[in-house]
Design an enzyme around this catalytic site. Structure first.
Site, PDB file in Angstrom:
ATOM      1  N   ARG A  18       7.415  -9.219   7.986  1.00  6.13           N
ATOM      2  CA  ARG A  18       5.849  -9.449   8.090  1.00  6.13           C
ATOM      3  C   ARG A  18       5.074 -10.195   7.067  1.00  6.13           C
ATOM      4  O   ARG A  18       4.822 -11.458   7.580  1.00  6.13           O
ATOM      5  CB  ARG A  18       5.033  -8.191   8.116  1.00  6.13           C
ATOM      6  CG  ARG A  18       3.639  -8.205   8.727  1.00  6.13           C
ATOM      7  CD  ARG A  18       2.607  -8.617   7.677  1.00  6.13           C
ATOM      8  NE  ARG A  18       2.678  -7.802   6.424  1.00  6.13           N
ATOM      9  CZ  ARG A  18       1.974  -8.290   5.364  1.00  6.13           C
ATOM     10  NH1 ARG A  18       1.115  -9.403   5.432  1.00  6.13           N
ATOM     11  NH2 ARG A  18       1.971  -7.220   4.419  1.00  6.13           N
ATOM     12  N   ASP A  19       5.079  -9.928   5.853  1.00 14.58           N
ATOM     13  CA  ASP A  19       4.401 -10.928   4.861  1.00 14.58           C
ATOM     14  C   ASP A  19       5.271 -12.169   4.686  1.00 14.58           C
ATOM     15  O   ASP A  19       4.778 -13.219   4.403  1.00 14.58           O
ATOM     16  CB  ASP A  19       4.504  -9.892   3.553  1.00 14.58           C
ATOM     17  CG  ASP A  19       3.415 -10.596   2.546  1.00 14.58           C
ATOM     18  OD1 ASP A  19       3.184 -11.908   2.445  1.00 14.58           O
ATOM     19  OD2 ASP A  19       2.741  -9.734   1.861  1.00 14.58           O
ATOM     20  N   HIS A 223       1.962  -3.537  -4.090  1.00 20.71           N
ATOM     21  CA  HIS A 223       2.308  -4.768  -3.382  1.00 20.71           C
ATOM     22  C   HIS A 223       2.164  -5.968  -4.259  1.00 20.71           C
ATOM     23  O   HIS A 223       0.975  -6.334  -4.250  1.00 20.71           O
ATOM     24  CB  HIS A 223       1.495  -4.612  -2.151  1.00 20.71           C
ATOM     25  CG  HIS A 223       1.825  -5.908  -1.102  1.00 20.71           C
ATOM     26  ND1 HIS A 223       2.500  -5.890  -0.197  1.00 20.71           N
ATOM     27  CD2 HIS A 223       1.561  -7.122  -1.182  1.00 20.71           C
ATOM     28  CE1 HIS A 223       2.657  -7.013   0.674  1.00 20.71           C
ATOM     29  NE2 HIS A 223       1.917  -7.919  -0.129  1.00 20.71           N
ATOM     30  N   CYS A 256      -0.127 -14.756   1.925  1.00 18.87           N
ATOM     31  CA  CYS A 256      -1.075 -14.825   3.064  1.00 18.87           C
ATOM     32  C   CYS A 256      -1.786 -15.924   3.203  1.00 18.87           C
ATOM     33  O   CYS A 256      -2.319 -16.717   2.145  1.00 18.87           O
ATOM     34  CB  CYS A 256      -2.206 -13.789   2.804  1.00 18.87           C
ATOM     35  SG  CYS A 256      -3.483 -13.591   3.862  1.00 18.87           S
ATOM     36  N   ASN A 269       6.075 -12.767  -2.016  1.00 23.15           N
ATOM     37  CA  ASN A 269       6.287 -11.347  -2.720  1.00 23.15           C
ATOM     38  C   ASN A 269       7.364 -11.120  -3.646  1.00 23.15           C
ATOM     39  O   ASN A 269       8.268 -12.229  -3.883  1.00 23.15           O
ATOM     40  CB  ASN A 269       6.702 -10.498  -1.491  1.00 23.15           C
ATOM     41  CG  ASN A 269       5.422 -10.331  -0.668  1.00 23.15           C
ATOM     42  OD1 ASN A 269       5.248 -10.959   0.377  1.00 23.15           O
ATOM     43  ND2 ASN A 269       4.818  -9.156  -0.563  1.00 23.15           N
TER      44      ASN A 269
HETATM   45  P1  HMG Z   1     -12.267 -12.964  14.919  1.00 20.72           P
HETATM   46  O1  HMG Z   1     -11.980 -14.361  15.394  1.00 20.72           O
HETATM   47  O2  HMG Z   1     -13.742 -12.667  14.098  1.00 20.72           O
HETATM   48  O3  HMG Z   1     -12.439 -11.543  16.081  1.00 20.72           O
HETATM   49  O4  HMG Z   1     -11.215 -12.313  14.193  1.00 20.72           O
HETATM   50  P2  HMG Z   1     -12.637 -11.873  17.498  1.00 20.72           P
HETATM   51  O5  HMG Z   1     -12.799 -10.472  17.871  1.00 20.72           O
HETATM   52  O6  HMG Z   1     -13.797 -12.980  17.684  1.00 20.72           O
HETATM   53  O7  HMG Z   1     -11.240 -12.373  18.123  1.00 20.72           O
HETATM   54  C1  HMG Z   1     -10.809 -13.653  18.276  1.00 20.72           C
HETATM   55  C2  HMG Z   1      -9.843 -13.871  19.511  1.00 20.72           C
HETATM   56  O8  HMG Z   1      -8.707 -13.152  19.000  1.00 20.72           O
HETATM   57  C3  HMG Z   1     -10.348 -13.156  20.514  1.00 20.72           C
HETATM   58  O9  HMG Z   1      -9.677 -13.790  21.845  1.00 20.72           O
HETATM   59  C4  HMG Z   1      -9.783 -11.656  20.650  1.00 20.72           C
HETATM   60  O10 HMG Z   1      -9.825 -11.216  21.890  1.00 20.72           O
HETATM   61  C5  HMG Z   1      -8.332 -11.902  19.686  1.00 20.72           C
HETATM   62  P3  HMG Z   1     -10.432 -14.933  22.571  1.00 20.72           P
HETATM   63  O11 HMG Z   1     -11.638 -14.132  23.335  1.00 20.72           O
HETATM   64  O12 HMG Z   1     -10.801 -15.788  21.737  1.00 20.72           O
HETATM   65  O13 HMG Z   1      -9.202 -15.456  23.747  1.00 20.72           O
HETATM   66  N1  HMG Z   1      -8.104 -10.939  19.040  1.00 20.72           N
HETATM   67  C6  HMG Z   1      -6.938 -10.344  19.058  1.00 20.72           C
HETATM   68  N2  HMG Z   1      -5.830 -10.748  19.838  1.00 20.72           N
HETATM   69  C7  HMG Z   1      -4.780  -9.925  19.565  1.00 20.72           C
HETATM   70  N3  HMG Z   1      -4.736  -8.875  18.632  1.00 20.72           N
HETATM   71  C8  HMG Z   1      -6.032  -8.466  17.978  1.00 20.72           C
HETATM   72  C9  HMG Z   1      -7.117  -9.319  17.850  1.00 20.72           C
HETATM   73  N4  HMG Z   1      -8.133  -9.060  17.637  1.00 20.72           N
HETATM   74  C10 HMG Z   1      -8.939 -10.018  18.296  1.00 20.72           C
HETATM   75  N5  HMG Z   1      -5.772  -7.412  17.184  1.00 20.72           N
HETATM   76  C11 HMG Z   1      -9.520 -10.627  13.379  1.00 20.72           C
HETATM   77  C12 HMG Z   1     -10.846 -11.288  13.468  1.00 20.72           C
HETATM   78  C13 HMG Z   1      -9.416  -9.540  12.234  1.00 20.72           C
HETATM   79  C14 HMG Z   1      -8.836 -10.266  14.422  1.00 20.72           C
HETATM   80  C15 HMG Z   1      -8.902 -11.845  12.618  1.00 20.72           C
HETATM   81  O14 HMG Z   1      -9.487 -12.284  11.566  1.00 20.72           O
HETATM   82  C16 HMG Z   1      -7.099 -11.561  12.040  1.00 20.72           C
HETATM   83  O15 HMG Z   1      -6.360 -11.318  13.113  1.00 20.72           O
HETATM   84  N6  HMG Z   1      -7.066 -11.585  10.846  1.00 20.72           N
HETATM   85  C17 HMG Z   1      -5.553 -11.370  10.332  1.00 20.72           C
HETATM   86  C18 HMG Z   1      -5.239 -12.423   9.437  1.00 20.72           C
HETATM   87  C19 HMG Z   1      -3.909 -11.894   8.781  1.00 20.72           C
HETATM   88  O16 HMG Z   1      -3.390 -11.292   9.720  1.00 20.72           O
HETATM   89  N7  HMG Z   1      -3.839 -12.274   7.487  1.00 20.72           N
HETATM   90  C20 HMG Z   1      -2.581 -11.862   6.794  1.00 20.72           C
HETATM   91  C21 HMG Z   1      -2.400 -10.190   6.582  1.00 20.72           C
HETATM   92  S1  HMG Z   1      -3.074  -9.608   5.459  1.00 20.72           S
HETATM   93  C22 HMG Z   1      -2.035  -9.948   3.982  1.00 20.72           C
HETATM   94  O17 HMG Z   1      -1.075 -10.777   4.086  1.00 20.72           O
HETATM   95  C23 HMG Z   1      -2.370  -9.284   2.679  1.00 20.72           C
HETATM   96  C24 HMG Z   1      -1.401  -8.156   2.337  1.00 20.72           C
HETATM   97  O18 HMG Z   1      -0.063  -8.929   2.376  1.00 20.72           O
HETATM   98  C25 HMG Z   1      -1.663  -7.669   1.130  1.00 20.72           C
HETATM   99  C26 HMG Z   1      -1.985  -8.750  -0.285  1.00 20.72           C
HETATM  100  O19 HMG Z   1      -1.175  -9.393  -0.465  1.00 20.72           O
HETATM  101  O20 HMG Z   1      -2.906  -8.947  -0.404  1.00 20.72           O
HETATM  102  C27 HMG Z   1      -1.331  -7.343   3.668  1.00 20.72           C
HETATM  103 MG    MG Z   2       1.101  -9.640   0.674  1.00 21.78          MG
END
Ligand code: HMG
Ligand code: MG
Length: 313
Positions: A18-19, A223, A256, A269
Site C-alpha cells: 500500500r504505502d 508508522h 504519501c 517508510n
Molecule cells: P473528493 O474528490 O473530495 O471526493 O475526494 P468526492 O466524493 O467528490 O469523489 C471524487 C470522485 O471519486 C467521485 O467520482 C467519487 O465517486 C469517487 P466521480 O463522480 O468524479 O466519477 N470516489 C471514490 N471512488 C472509489 N473509492 C472511493 C471513493 N471516494 C470517492 N473510496 C477522497 C475525497 C477522500 C475520496 C479523496 O481525497 C481520496 O481518496 N483521498 C485519498 C488520498 C490517499 O490515499 N492518500 C494516501 C494514503 S494516506 C497516507 O499515505 C498516510 C499514511 O501512510 C500515514 C502517514 O505516513 O502519514 C496512512
Molecule cells: Mg505513510
C-alpha cells in the site's frame, strides 16, 4: 539464578503493497503486486497492508484493489492479518464487496482490518482528503459502525503526528485531540502514530507516547518514514516507551504523494530489514525469516525498478 523470561514479541506490519506502491509514478501490474504479497506472506510477517479503497482519481496506483484481492484469493493464510485503507463509505462498500467475493470463493475474507486515516495537521488533511480533520472523523463514523458489524478490526492513522510538510512542527495537543476522538468516538482497536515526513527524533517519540499514556501501549503502532536516518532510533525509543507494533516497507519504499512539496518528494517508510534489526538488537523477537524477507525485498525492488524504467518482465 532467577528464572529466564522468554523475550517479548513485537509485531511488524508490512505496508509496502500500500504505502510502498502508492507513491510510484510507474504502474506496477496487478500480477506483480500479487507476487510481492505472496513473497511477503512467505517471510512470516504477521500483518500486511495490502491496498487502499480510496478514490482512483486521487491514487491511480491502487485503483486495482478489487482485482488484486481477487487475484490473491486462496493465497491469504488465516493466521496473517490483512488490512486496507478506507477513506469513506464508498471505500467501505468496495471493501465489503471484495470480502464477500473472497469468502464465497475461498471461505476466507480478503481484509481483516480497516484502516481509517486522518491527520494532526489541517493543511495536510485538506491536501490528502479534501476535508478538515473534523470532516474526516464525521465520514469515519459509519465506516467504524460497518467495521464492527462485520467483525473486522479498526486502525486509525494520525498523519503528521510530529511535523507537517506544509505547516511545520505539530503540537502534541493536536495529536492527542485526534487520538482521543479516534479512541473514544470511533472506538478504534489501534492507533497508528505516523511520522509522515520522517521528522521525529527519538525524544519526540518518547514525548508523544508519554502524552498518549491514557491509551494502552498495546493499542499503539508507530508508522515511521525515514528521511534523515533517524527512524531506527525512533523505533528504539518506541520500544522503550512500551510500543510493540511498528510499520515497515521492504526496501524502504513508500511515501504519501500528498505529502510531497515542489522541493521535496515524500520520503519512504523505514525499511523492514532495518526495523527488524532494531527490534532484535533491543532483545525482542518476531517470527520473521531474514532470508525470506530479503527475497521479498529483492522482488519489490525489481518490480518497482521495472515499473520505473517501463521494462517488461
Ligand atoms: P473528493 O474528490 O473530495 O471526493 O475526494 P468526492 O466524493 O467528490 O469523489 C471524487 C470522485 O471519486 C467521485 O467520482 C467519487 O465517486 C469517487 P466521480 O463522480 O468524479 O466519477 N470516489 C471514490 N471512488 C472509489 N473509492 C472511493 C471513493 N471516494 C470517492 N473510496 C477522497 C475525497 C477522500 C475520496 C479523496 O481525497 C481520496 O481518496 N483521498 C485519498 C488520498 C490517499 O490515499 N492518500 C494516501 C494514503 S494516506 C497516507 O499515505 C498516510 C499514511 O501512510 C500515514 C502517514 O505516513 O502519514 C496512512
Ligand atoms: Mg505513510
Amino acid at each position: 539464578m532467577p528464572p529466564l523470561t522468554p523475550p517479548e514479541r513485537v509485531r511488524i506490519v508490512e505496508v509496502s503493497p500500500r504505502d510502498g506502491l502508492q507513491n510510484e509514478a510507474g504502474r506496477v501490474p496487478t500480477a506483480d503486486k500479487a507476487e510481492l504479497v505472496r513473497a511477503l506472506v512467505a517471510s512470516g510477517l504477521p500483518e500486511i497492508e495490502l491496498t487502499s479503497f480510496v478514490s482512483p482519481k486521487w491514487i491511480p496506483q491502487l485503483g486495482d484493489a478489487a482485482e488484486l484481492l481477487e487475484m490473491l484469493a486462496g493465497d491469504l493464510p488465516k493466521d496473517i492479518l490483512f488490512s486496507a485503507l478506507v477513506p469513506n463509505m464508498r471505500g467501505m462498500e468496495r471493501l465489503l464487496e471484495a470480502n464477500e467475493k473472497a469468502t464465497r470463493t475461498t471461505g476466507r475474507r480478503a481484509i481483516d482490518k480497516v484502516c481509517l486515516f486522518t491527520a494532526a495537521s489541517e493543511t495536510f488533511s485538506q491536501k490528502n482528503t479534501n476535508a478538515t480533520i473534523d470532516e474526516t472523523l464525521e465520514r469515519f463514523a459509519p465506516v467504524a459502525t460497518a467495521t464492527r458489524e462485520h467483525g473486522l478490526q479498526l486502525r486509525g492513522y494520525i498523519s503528521c503526528a510530529f511535523a507537517c510538510p506544509f505547516e511545520g512542527e505539530v503540537e502534541t495537543t493536536a495529536v492527542t485531540r485526534v487520538a482521543d476522538r479516534l479512541v473514544e468516538d470511533l472506538r478504534v482497536d489501534e492507533l497508528s502514530i505516523a511520522d509522515t515526513i520522517g521528522h521525529a527524533k527519538s525524544e519526540d517519540v518518547t514525548e508523544r507516547i508519554a502524552a498518549l499514556s491514557h491509551v494502552e501501549s498495546t493499542r499503539i503502532n508507530l508508522h515511521l518514514h525515514d528521511t534523515f536516518g533517524r527512524a531506527a532510533d525512533c523505533v528504539r525509543a518506541g520500544l522503550r516507551a512500551g510500543v510493540r507494533s511498528f510499520d515497515g516497507a521492504v526496501g524502504g519504499l513508500g511515501g504519501c504523494p500528498y505529502a510531497s512539496t515542489p522541493e521535496k518528494r515524500a520520503p519512504g517508510n523505514i525499511a523492514t530489514s532495518t526495523l527488524l534489526h532494531s527490534i532484535e538488537e533491543e532483545g525482542f523477537v518476531t517470527d520473521i525469516d531474514h532470508a525470506k524477507l530479503g527475497d521479498a525485498q529483492r522482488l519489490a525492488e525489481e518490480l518497482v525498478d521495472r515499473a520505473r524504467t517501463g521494462a517488461s518482465a
